[in-house]
Scaffold this motif. Structure first.
Motif, PDB file in Angstrom:
ATOM      1  N   TYR A  90       0.829  -1.207   0.000  1.00 36.64           N
ATOM      2  CA  TYR A  90       0.000   0.000   0.000  1.00 36.64           C
ATOM      3  C   TYR A  90       0.867   1.262   0.000  1.00 36.64           C
ATOM      4  CZ  TYR A  90      -3.021   3.693   1.730  1.00 36.64           C
ATOM      5  OH  TYR A  90      -3.675   4.889   1.866  1.00 36.64           O
ATOM      6  N   LEU A  91       1.871   1.293   0.896  1.00 35.03           N
ATOM      7  CA  LEU A  91       2.698   2.502   1.004  1.00 35.03           C
ATOM      8  C   LEU A  91       3.572   2.704  -0.227  1.00 35.03           C
ATOM      9  CD1 LEU A  91       3.698   2.252   4.768  1.00 35.03           C
ATOM     10  CD2 LEU A  91       2.142   3.917   3.741  1.00 35.03           C
ATOM     11  N   GLY A 156      -3.873  11.338   6.374  1.00 35.24           N
ATOM     12  CA  GLY A 156      -5.027  10.484   6.102  1.00 35.24           C
ATOM     13  C   GLY A 156      -4.650   9.250   5.307  1.00 35.24           C
ATOM     14  N   ILE A 157      -3.824   9.431   4.290  1.00 31.41           N
ATOM     15  CA  ILE A 157      -3.414   8.313   3.426  1.00 31.41           C
ATOM     16  C   ILE A 157      -2.677   7.247   4.229  1.00 31.41           C
ATOM     17  CG2 ILE A 157      -1.719   7.711   1.643  1.00 31.41           C
ATOM     18  CD1 ILE A 157      -2.646  10.338   0.213  1.00 31.41           C
ATOM     19  N   ILE A 158      -1.735   7.682   5.062  1.00 25.60           N
ATOM     20  CA  ILE A 158      -0.934   6.715   5.816  1.00 25.60           C
ATOM     21  C   ILE A 158      -1.809   6.016   6.866  1.00 25.60           C
ATOM     22  CG2 ILE A 158       1.029   6.446   7.398  1.00 25.60           C
ATOM     23  CD1 ILE A 158       2.467   8.595   5.745  1.00 25.60           C
ATOM     24  N   TYR A 159      -2.685   6.767   7.535  1.00 28.58           N
ATOM     25  CA  TYR A 159      -3.540   6.176   8.565  1.00 28.58           C
ATOM     26  C   TYR A 159      -4.500   5.145   7.959  1.00 28.58           C
ATOM     27  CZ  TYR A 159      -6.664   5.771  12.557  1.00 28.58           C
ATOM     28  OH  TYR A 159      -7.410   5.292  13.595  1.00 28.58           O
ATOM     29  N   TRP A 160      -5.029   5.452   6.791  1.00 23.40           N
ATOM     30  CA  TRP A 160      -5.932   4.507   6.120  1.00 23.40           C
ATOM     31  C   TRP A 160      -5.235   3.154   5.951  1.00 23.40           C
ATOM     32  CZ3 TRP A 160      -6.875   1.186   2.201  1.00 23.40           C
ATOM     33  CH2 TRP A 160      -8.211   0.906   1.907  1.00 23.40           C
ATOM     34  N   GLY A 161      -4.000   3.189   5.451  1.00 18.44           N
ATOM     35  CA  GLY A 161      -3.254   1.946   5.229  1.00 18.44           C
ATOM     36  C   GLY A 161      -3.006   1.187   6.521  1.00 18.44           C
ATOM     37  N   VAL A 164      -6.376  -0.472   7.739  1.00 19.68           N
ATOM     38  CA  VAL A 164      -6.816  -1.565   6.870  1.00 19.68           C
ATOM     39  C   VAL A 164      -5.854  -2.752   6.937  1.00 19.68           C
ATOM     40  CG1 VAL A 164      -7.081  -2.230   4.455  1.00 19.68           C
ATOM     41  CG2 VAL A 164      -8.222  -0.204   5.318  1.00 19.68           C
ATOM     42  N   CYS A 165      -4.555  -2.482   6.822  1.00 17.41           N
ATOM     43  CA  CYS A 165      -3.577  -3.568   6.702  1.00 17.41           C
ATOM     44  C   CYS A 165      -3.165  -4.150   8.051  1.00 17.41           C
ATOM     45  CB  CYS A 165      -2.320  -3.105   5.971  1.00 17.41           C
ATOM     46  SG  CYS A 165      -2.642  -2.458   4.338  1.00 17.41           S
TER      47      CYS A 165
ATOM     48  N   ASN B 172       8.407  -1.415  -1.911  1.00 21.19           N
ATOM     49  CA  ASN B 172       8.609  -2.338  -3.026  1.00 21.19           C
ATOM     50  C   ASN B 172       9.480  -1.742  -4.127  1.00 21.19           C
ATOM     51  OD1 ASN B 172       7.269  -4.456  -1.902  1.00 21.19           O
ATOM     52  ND2 ASN B 172       5.317  -4.033  -2.905  1.00 21.19           N
ATOM     53  N   VAL B 173      10.414  -2.562  -4.602  1.00 19.63           N
ATOM     54  CA  VAL B 173      11.292  -2.198  -5.714  1.00 19.63           C
ATOM     55  C   VAL B 173      11.099  -3.268  -6.781  1.00 19.63           C
ATOM     56  CG1 VAL B 173      13.696  -1.872  -6.433  1.00 19.63           C
ATOM     57  CG2 VAL B 173      12.984  -1.166  -4.135  1.00 19.63           C
ATOM     58  N   SER B 174      10.961  -2.862  -8.044  1.00 23.17           N
ATOM     59  CA  SER B 174      10.846  -3.881  -9.080  1.00 23.17           C
ATOM     60  C   SER B 174      11.772  -3.566 -10.244  1.00 23.17           C
ATOM     61  CB  SER B 174       9.397  -4.017  -9.553  1.00 23.17           C
ATOM     62  OG  SER B 174       8.753  -2.775  -9.540  1.00 23.17           O
TER      63      SER B 174
END
Lengths: 323, 211
Positions: A90-91, A156-161, A164-165, B172-174
């Motif tokens: 996600y991140l 918000g973006i980081i907290y959502w992840g 959820v995860c 992640n690295v690809s």
């Protein structure tokens, strides 16, 4: 040793519902694998991703079943690892800022905190440390770094992840702490097994009903392959499985079980389209290609992130004395 | 002995750790050469680029894989020097040569011996997730050994997981491997072609939202 004693008994006694359930899952895998060999030969060009998809299923089922048989701690560690892989995925996709790299490291600490709370069986810690206090910590640390442009969106973006995860996936591991004497099979293993099976069967049933009878799109902008026919067919299938097998694996019965039968499939659908909306927003088709034929870890567990907390809280409210 | 130490470290330590911490979901691995002489040309933003490329290859090919790396950086102290030469297997490259000296001599010898070089044509890691202009060394190596295929690789996300001078954060690295490019006499055209091949691979990677 309570959690392994059950399996020792299972080995000497008559087949128990869990062994039959696991056997049924492996039979389904064998049928799917045969289909992956036969179908591409019958219809050239179609079914090409069924082979890698079944291969990934064998790996997933193999690892989960092994962890279930190894007992409580290995299972908790496995789900900690799944949370890490999902959060990393996600991140790696979500928009973040160059200054936020230390914040991302702090976000990973949620995994250690949440799974530590699960491992030492401190339910209140699990409920508060990550969703409340790490939330505050992340916001504070990010304010400390000092870049205000995009601040609110990124918090918000980081907290959502994280929720959820880590928290939502953590509920699956938390089920392993349900006291055996409160359960019909005298072991939380059946409880976890049943959640994973109904969540995945719900996904597969919606897919199969949709492929066979799908006409009317349900979410044309978010996930154009989803149809009303697929969703309703899947919901009914999952309801029936929950209604008939629920009393075998869970302490729920009667109205609460029926209510779970209605809500859980809808939640699974909700997890699926939520992840689809995120992928649309970010401009990707799959969250990664960690699982050939499926996409990323998040593509596989999207439904579970919604079904796990609902399943847990239903059990906690209606049936379990401990939680 | 060292050869086996290198293989074992890669197979039991570096490769599993890379899969766990940076995912390593790669595409186009079928384009990687099985034997030398060949040149792997990749974009360069991070020290993990070299490890990513080493991890792409099967363990037994490792013996002939030689990353070309800056001597001033990697041979700075005895420990780093021993590790870089024997475990990573680098060919040190002097970035400030004495007048008249061919700094690419050792790399050319390696190609003549049928080894596979790992080259970063940008010459330096530069700014995270941005590609700098290519330096001419890659063309000189290709000119020296025209039959060696040059395999373009785009590494996605390494500059975000471990940027120059910062700490490592798991993300992640690809790697995206493309079809080989071959040397032809027109140097600038060759350089354009190689850069174009890497940029085409870059277009396959998921969009990176990072600013």
């Amino acid at each position: 040793m309570e959690d392994t004693g059950y399996f020792e008994a299972a080995l000497v006694g008559a087949p128990n519902p869990l062994s039959i359930g696991i056997a049924a899952v492996f039979i389904a895998l064998i049928i799917g694998t045969l289909a992956a060999f036969i179908l591409p030969r019958l219809q050239k060009g179609k079914w090409t991703d069924l082979g890698p998809r079944m291969y990934s299923w064998w790996v997933i089922v193999g690892i989960i079943v092994a962890a279930l048989y190894l007992g409580k701690m290995p299972f908790i560690i496995l789900f900690g690892l799944i949370s890490f892989l999902a959060l990393k995925e996600y991140l790696s996709l979500a928009p973040t800022r160059k200054e936020d790299r230390p914040i991302i490291l702090l976000a990973y600490s949620a995994i250690i905190v949440a799974y530590w709370a699960i491992a030492i069986d401190e339910y209140p810690f699990f409920l508060t440390l990550v969703p409340v206090y790490l939330f505050l910590g992340l916001a504070l640390a990010m304010a400390w770094i000092g870049r205000t442009e995009g601040y609110l969106a990124t918090v918000g973006i980081i907290y959502w992840g994280v929720v959820v995860c880590v928290t939502n996936v953590g509920y699956v591991a938390l089920l392993m702490q349900v006291p055996p004497m409160e359960l019909p099979l005298q072991s939380p293993t059946g409880l976890v097994f049943f959640l994973l099976v109904i969540t995945e069967v719900n996904d597969v049933a919606q897919y199969v009903w949709g492929k066979s009878f799908g006409k009317n799109k349900i979410t044309p902008n978010v996930s154009p392959n989803k149809t009303w026919e697929g969703a309703i067919g899947g919901f009914v299938t999952t309801f029936l499985i929950i209604w008939f097998l629920g009393p075998v694996f869970t302490p729920l019965k009667g109205l609460p079980l029926a209510l779970l039968g209605v809500l859980l499939p809808i939640a699974g659908f909700g997890g699926d389209i939520t992840m689809s909306a995120i992928k649309r927003d970010l401009g990707v088709k799959d969250t990664s290609n960690a699982l050939p034929g499926h996409g990323g870890i998040l593509d596989r567990i999207d439904s579970l992130t919604f079904t796990a907390p609902i399943y847990f809280h239903f059990l906690a409210y209606f049936a379990l004395d401990k939680f | 002995m060292l050869r086996y130490l290198r293989r074992i470290l890669l197979a039991v330590l570096v490769r599993p750790m890379a899969r766990l911490l940076i995912g390593m979901h790669c595409q186009g691995l079928e384009h990687l050469p099985k034997f030398g002489p060949a040149i792997i040309a990749a974009n360069h933003n991070s020290h993990i680029d070299t490890l990513v490329l080493l991890c792409l290859f099967p363990t037994k090919t490792l013996d002939i894989l030689r990353p070309v790396a800056a001597a001033d950086h990697f041979l700075a102290n005895p420990l780093s020097s021993w590790f870089s030469r024997n475990i990573v297997g680098i060919i040190p490259l002097k970035r400030k040569p004495v007048f008249g000296e061919d700094i690419l001599a050792e790399a050319k010898d390696a190609l003549d011996e049928g080894q596979i070089l790992i080259v970063f044509p940008e010459g330096t890691r530069g700014d995270p997730e941005e590609m700098a202009p290519f330096k001419a060394g890659i063309a000189r190596l290709a000119d020296h050994c025209p039959k060696a295929p040059i395999i373009p690789v785009y590494i996605h996300g390494a500059g975000r997981a471990l940027p120059k001078g910062e700490m490592f954060v798991p993300m992640n690295v690809s790697a995206y491997v493309g079809e080989p490019v071959f040397w032809h006499e027109n140097r600038s055209l060759f350089m354009e072609e190689l850069k174009g091949a890497i940029l085409t691979l870059k277009a396959q990677a998921p969009p990176m939202h990072w600013d």
